[in-house]
Structures are given as C-alpha cells and as structure tokens.
Scaffold this active site. Structure first.
Site, PDB file in Angstrom:
ATOM      1  CE  LYS A 116      36.508 -48.974   4.807  1.00 37.79           C
ATOM      2  NZ  LYS A 116      36.052 -47.719   4.247  1.00 37.79           N
ATOM      3  CE  LYS A 158      38.608 -50.841   7.542  1.00 40.51           C
ATOM      4  NZ  LYS A 158      39.085 -51.994   6.712  1.00 40.51           N
ATOM      5  N   GLY A 164      40.663 -43.506   3.243  1.00 41.37           N
ATOM      6  CA  GLY A 164      41.760 -42.589   3.533  1.00 41.37           C
ATOM      7  C   GLY A 164      42.101 -42.479   5.006  1.00 41.37           C
ATOM      8  CG  HIS A 208      47.464 -51.579   3.009  1.00 36.11           C
ATOM      9  ND1 HIS A 208      46.684 -50.618   3.607  1.00 36.11           N
ATOM     10  CD2 HIS A 208      46.948 -51.745   1.774  1.00 36.11           C
ATOM     11  CE1 HIS A 208      45.745 -50.223   2.761  1.00 36.11           C
ATOM     12  NE2 HIS A 208      45.899 -50.896   1.640  1.00 36.11           N
ATOM     13  CG  HIS A 235      44.569 -45.977  10.480  1.00 38.00           C
ATOM     14  ND1 HIS A 235      44.962 -47.268  10.739  1.00 38.00           N
ATOM     15  CD2 HIS A 235      44.110 -45.490  11.662  1.00 38.00           C
ATOM     16  CE1 HIS A 235      44.733 -47.552  12.013  1.00 38.00           C
ATOM     17  NE2 HIS A 235      44.228 -46.487  12.594  1.00 38.00           N
ATOM     18  CD  GLU A 275      43.008 -50.157  -0.046  1.00 36.03           C
ATOM     19  OE1 GLU A 275      42.960 -50.235   1.205  1.00 36.03           O
ATOM     20  OE2 GLU A 275      43.174 -49.086  -0.647  1.00 36.03           O
ATOM     21  NE  ARG A 292      38.953 -43.377  -3.674  1.00 37.42           N
ATOM     22  CZ  ARG A 292      40.165 -43.573  -3.181  1.00 37.42           C
ATOM     23  NH1 ARG A 292      41.213 -43.531  -3.972  1.00 37.42           N
ATOM     24  NH2 ARG A 292      40.353 -43.817  -1.902  1.00 37.42           N
TER      25      ARG A 292
END
Length: 670
Positions: A116, A158, A164, A208, A235, A275, A292
C-alpha cells in the site's frame, strides 16, 4: 480459448468461475483441502485434486501444490479467485515459470499495488489524488506514532500488504496508538506474513466508492461504472450497490478516468478495482487498488449486462476487450448482501456449525444467489464464514431495494446464527432508503438497525403472539384430523376449560426481552378473534396464516408479515424490521455448568494467537489479556474488572472450542 483451467480457490467464487467456464465449454479443475472433500465446488468441477490439510496454510496457500495440480491435470491456466493467492506475486511468477497462464495481471502490477505504501508513491507520481498520510519504509513505532500525532487524530493504521479489513485499526487518540499498532501488526503478520504499516488521516464521514476497471494486453482500457461499498463492519463490506447514489455522470467520468490513470501507471492487464474515499464535497482520494476480481463484482455485472469472469478469460487468452468505453451502458440498480454465519448482536463474531436447513429465495432475472455451500454443509473455523451473496436488480434504486428486502425475508437458514435479520433491518431502515451513506453508517444508526426501541419490540411481540396462537391452532387441526376422536377437547387448541374463558398463557422472548402473554379467544369457527395482552396493553386481533405469511388485523389495522422458523427460533419480517422471537420453555431447574464469567470464555471456536500478560499479573479492568483468532478475525479477551490473572488454560497456537474457559481470574477485593 483455453481448453482447461484450474481454479485455485474454494467456496462461492470457485463455483462462480466454474459456471462461466462451463458456459464457454472450458473444462475445470478444482483443488480442495481435507475440510473441503465434499464441498460444492469440488462436485461442480470436471476434475478435482486434493492439496493438503484443512488450514489454508497447508493447502490453498501452498504454491507448489497448486502448480503441481495444474501440471498433473494439464490445465493451461489458473484462475485465482479472490483472497488466498490471488494477489501473490510469487504465485504469479511460479505460474509463468511453469508455462501456465495466470488469469490476472502481470507480476509487475501485482508487486506495484501489493504494498500500500509503494502504491501511494506510484499514484502520487501519476497525479492520482491521495489521502494525507505516512507511507514510508521506516517502521520504527515511535516514527509511526509521531506521524499520527502530527497529522492529528483520528488516524487509520493499515497493513501495507493487507486487504479485506485485516491488519487495520482506527486510532482515536494518542493513548490508544501503541495497543492499536501492536494489534494491527500482529493481525497483518498472521494474515499476510508482513507486518509493515502505513498511517493515514481518518476521514470522519467518507464514502467508500470503487471503480471497476478492465485492461487488455493491446493497450485498451475501460471503466465499468462504480460501486458504493460504504456500509461496513470491521472494515469489511456488508451491502454493496451499483451505481453509487448521488454520483452523477460528470463525477463518474472523473473517478473513472483517475482509475484508468492508476491502472495505466502500472501497465495493468485484466480485472482490477480502484478504491476511493469520496468526501462530502465531491472530492475523492485514492485508497488502494485490488489486482483481482472483487467479491462484489456481481452488482457491476447486473447493471452492465456483462460477465466479468468471461472478460477475464478472454483477456488472459490474449483477446481484446469486448467493449469500448463508449459502448459501456448502465441500466437499473443492483444490490449485493453478504450472508454470513456470524452474530451481529455479539459484535459480529463469526460462528461455526452445520447448515441443517438451507433454502435461498427463488432465482430469477431480478434475484441471483452466488454460493458455495449446500444444506448439510459445515461452516468451519478454517475459512471465511460467508454462506452466500444475495444479488438483486431492478429498474431503479427504490425498486431494487424492495427486491432486496423481499429476498432477505425469504432466505431460510437453520443450524447457526446468521446476519440475515440484521441485513433485512439495515436494508429497510429509513437512512439506508434515503442513501445517507458513509463508512460509519452501522454505528451511527445502530438503534434503527437493531430495533432497540420499546415501541418496535412491543408491536412485534403482539404479532409474534398472534402467530404462535394461529400456528398452534393450525397444528391442532392437522393433528385432530388424524386422531381417533377428532372432537375430543384434548385435540383442540382453543384453550378450552370447563365453565371458564378460553385463555392461552405463555411467555415470549423477543429481541432478548421476555413478555408474559395472555391471549383470550373469542368466538368460534370463522369468527374467532383474540384479546392479546402484552406489556400491559390489550388489543383485539384477528389473523390467518398462508404458508409463511401472517395476515393480521390489530385493532382494525391490517398488515402482512412473513415468519421463518429455524430450530425453534422464529424471524418476524414486517415492512419496518426483522425481529427474532421464541416461546420460552418452562425452567426445570437445570444447573448451568459453564463459567461464571462469560467475558473470560472463548466467544467462538478458534486458535489462541498470543497471551498478553504473565500468570500472576495484576491488571486493571479492560486490560487486554489474550488474543484469539478464527475465520480470519481477531478477538481480544479483556479483564472484566481489576484483578489478578492466576493462570491461562491454553497456550499460543492451541485450538479452543467456543464457550471454553480461557483463564483463571481473581477479581480484586473491594
């Protein structure tokens, strides 16, 4: 096109891929663990290969065994599904080395987005808007805390390799930072083998919103509208919808072009999801890119009329995208609700058990059910507790939302606690109908979703009492028809007493509350009515049952409800809510052999991750004592009061059954 593919996954996504492959005439190979020997995806595939023990680290995550299964069966390509190895660059590299096509993006794209923090740097260089935060390589806890202090709380921790909702923690103050960081790092190491973290400013009312992108190997790319995934717990997404409410064509285009810009920056090929956090003012910020197919891809399929798995297969085979951007059309509105084996009333903790009865709503062009389980299957501790995905579509959002409520009321599951009633309450509450969406939706509207109001419960108790009396009468009629003397008072259900009023007396439990109920039967035959007294209020009621539907007339107000029975517990679905009720059985004085303090018992079947204090330690109330993990979720056991931890009954790594005593705790003397 490929002749044979292997699906390196399990459950509903494996079944989903098999359906499209079968449609295209492609043979399929399933892989399975000890726990999945009789699973639906194994039965659906043309061939299946056993690859190891029940824990995923001994089977679905073992790259060499998956590659060997593909070699052994002659599979030309591997579809990774989502989760497990789907975003693992080493797996992609192993496929390349074995001469097997990986149905997904190239290694470089996975590696670029796999971290990330690295992804943030790439997006910054590509002029994709970012949330303020620290994405550096230096992982000194003091440095991470300083970054959080400098940007101001709340912040979001994070895992850089995460997804997930794993390895993620909200931290609301400096005092919470150290414990939050330790928990997030531990969960990240457990789930991804990598505990590096990034720190971001936590927006308090974001939505989101994610963009589905698709790129081929010929330089073409399109975005297929957006999905709103704001409604989350832990989350993790609960209900997704497409298109996102309030996103007009201009904003859709800006977000879509930014998403394609992100994909282009890493030479992306295949299905991907970019996202974003969408703020109230219409500004949006890159959050992450999932390299994915997403769990929620069906809502995009429903509004575009496209099969995204087919697109994946065609692109992986070297074909061009089926549509250009100008040809992408959006029609109607779709929702996806994730059906989980979990207890929403107990902080959404996952549960295990056997699906003793399973009856989904009937599928149609409006209703779709993606699942990987059948009646009689076990939901085990080893994998995600998802039972199915319920997807609905209609011409507009209001119509689709009505479809969702109806389909949820028709979902019948027995054998374990599920979130079906919770989903129904969420989908029918006024704020959700009004699309007042943000990522804190569930916490903000808790009372409306869980129907904690006294008026809601009292009205539900009256309907529940009427249903039980009508059901008792129906059962009695059925029994007396087969009896030797059908006219005997012993075969009646009308509360007959010699020279006394016909009165039913029983106790009802609804939404955790107990209600003494008095039902006086008035009249006979088709003219029967009832005086029902619940919570000190008496109403006149009539009703009839038609299958699972209850038609009620309460003091002249007529309504219809649906009632589903599962293991002696009933779910009552009205237009406003879903409420659980049961008839309380007599207490025969059985002793409770369990622990005296439920807070120190295992809340679920799982594994002890770590012990956080030493035996003999004196601790304060709410101090973290140990951490359990099950179904990819951590749960921290905390001290119920000030006291001393005398002993732990289990060591790190040991399996524990739900309800087992975990430690010996001695409260401090007053």
């Amino acid at each position: 096109m490929f002749n044979k593919i292997l699906i390196a996954n399990r459950g509903e996504i494996a079944c989903r891929v098999i359906k499209t492959a079968r449609k295209l005439g492609i043979a399929t190979v399933a892989v399975y663990s000890d726990a999945d020997a009789n699973a639906l995806h194994v039965a659906m595939a043309d061939e299946a290969v056993h690859i190891g023990g029940a824990p995923s680290r001994e089977s679905y995550l073992v790259i060499e065994r998956v590659i060997e299964a593909a070699r052994k069966t002659g599979a030309e390509a591997i579809h990774p599904g989502y989760g497990f190895l789907s975003e693992n660059s080493e797996f992609c590299r192993a496929c390349d080395a074995a001469g097997i096509v990986f149905i997904g993006p190239p290694v470089g794209a996975i590696e670029a987005m796999g971290s990330k923090s690295a992804a943030k740097r790439i997006m910054e260089e590509a002029d994709v808007p970012l949330v303020p935060g620290y994405h550096g390589e230096d992982q000194d806890p003091a440095l991470l805390k300083k970054a959080a202090d400098d940007m101001g709380y709340p912040v979001l921790l994070k895992a850089t390799a995460g997804g997930g909702g794993k390895g993620m923690r909200q931290v609301w103050s400096a005092a919470e930072f150290d414990e939050g960081l330790a928990a997030a790092k531990r969960e990240a190491m457990n789930g991804f083998g990598d505990d590096r973290m990034l720190v971001e400013k936590y927006l308090t009312k974001p939505r989101h919103v994610e963009i589905q992108v698709f790129c081929d190997g010929h330089g073409n790319g399109v975005f297929l509208a957006e999905r709103d995934c704001s409604v989350q717990r832990r989350h993790q997404k609960v209900i997704e919808e497409a298109p996102a409410p309030g996103v007009d064509p201009a904003l859709r285009t800006r977000m879509g072009e930014a998403a394609l810009q992100a994909a282009k920056a890493i030479n992306y090929v295949g299905a991907g999801t970019v996202e974003f956090l969408l703020d109230e003012d219409g500004s949006f910020y890159f959050m992450e890119m999932n390299t994915r197919l997403q769990v929620e891809h069906p809502v995009t399929e429903m509004i575009t009329g496209q099969d995204l798995v087919e697109w994946q297969l065609r692109v992986a085979y070297g074909e061009t995208l089926p549509l250009t951007q100008e040809q992408v059309q959006i029609k109607g509105h779709a929702f996806e609700a994730r059906i989980y084996a979990e207890d929403p009333a107990n902080d959404f903790l996952p549960v295990t058990g056997t699906l003793s009865f399973l009856e989904p709503p009937e599928e149609s062009r409006h209703v779709r059910v993606d699942t990987g389980v059948l009646q009689g299957d076990e939901v085990s501790v080893f994998y995600d507790p998802m039972i199915a995905k319920l997807i609905v579509w209609d011409e507009d959002r209001d119509a689709a939302l009505r479809r969702l409520g109806k389909a949820l009321s028709e979902y019948r599951i027995s054998g374990m606690t599920t979130n079906v009633d919770f989903l129904y309450n969420l989908a029918t509450c006024e704020p959700f109908k009004a699309a007042e969406l943000d990522t804190g939706f569930i916490g903000k509207h808790h009372d409306k979703i869980f129907h904690d109001g006294e008026q809601d419960v009292a009205a539900g108790a009256t309907l529940a009492a009427l249903y039980l009396v009508l059901r008792r009468a129906a059962d009695a009629r059925h029994g007396s028809a087969a009896a030797h003397d059908p006219y005997s008072p012993w075969n009646q259900s009308n509360a007959w007493r010699l020279n006394e009023p016909h009165v039913h007396l029983f106790e009802l439990e609804l939404q955790g509350q107990h209600f003494p109920v008095v039902v006086e039967q008035l009249g006979q035959g088709s003219g029967i009515s009832y005086n029902i007294t619940v919570a000190g209020k008496t109403v006149r009621a009539q009703g009839k049952l038609a299958g699972s539907d209850l038609y009620a007339d309460i003091d002249g107000y007529r309504s219809r409800a649906t009632v589903a029975e599962h293991d002696g517990v009933y779910s009552l679905y009205t237009q406003e809510s879903a409420q659980q009720f049961s008839q309380v059985t007599a207490d025969l004085g059985a002793e409770d052999a369990g622990s005296g303090d439920a807070a120190l018992c295992a809340p679920m079947n799982g594994t002890i991750v770590t012990l956080l204090v030493e035996p003999g330690s004196e601790v304060k109330k709410d101090a973290a004592l140990l951490v359990m993990e099950a179904m990819k979720m951590e749960h921290t056991i905390r001290a119920p009061a000030d006291g001393t931890v005398k002993a732990f009954y289990y060591a790190a790594g040991e399996l524990v059954e739900g309800g087992a005593d975990l430690l010996d705790f001695e409260p401090a003397a007053d």
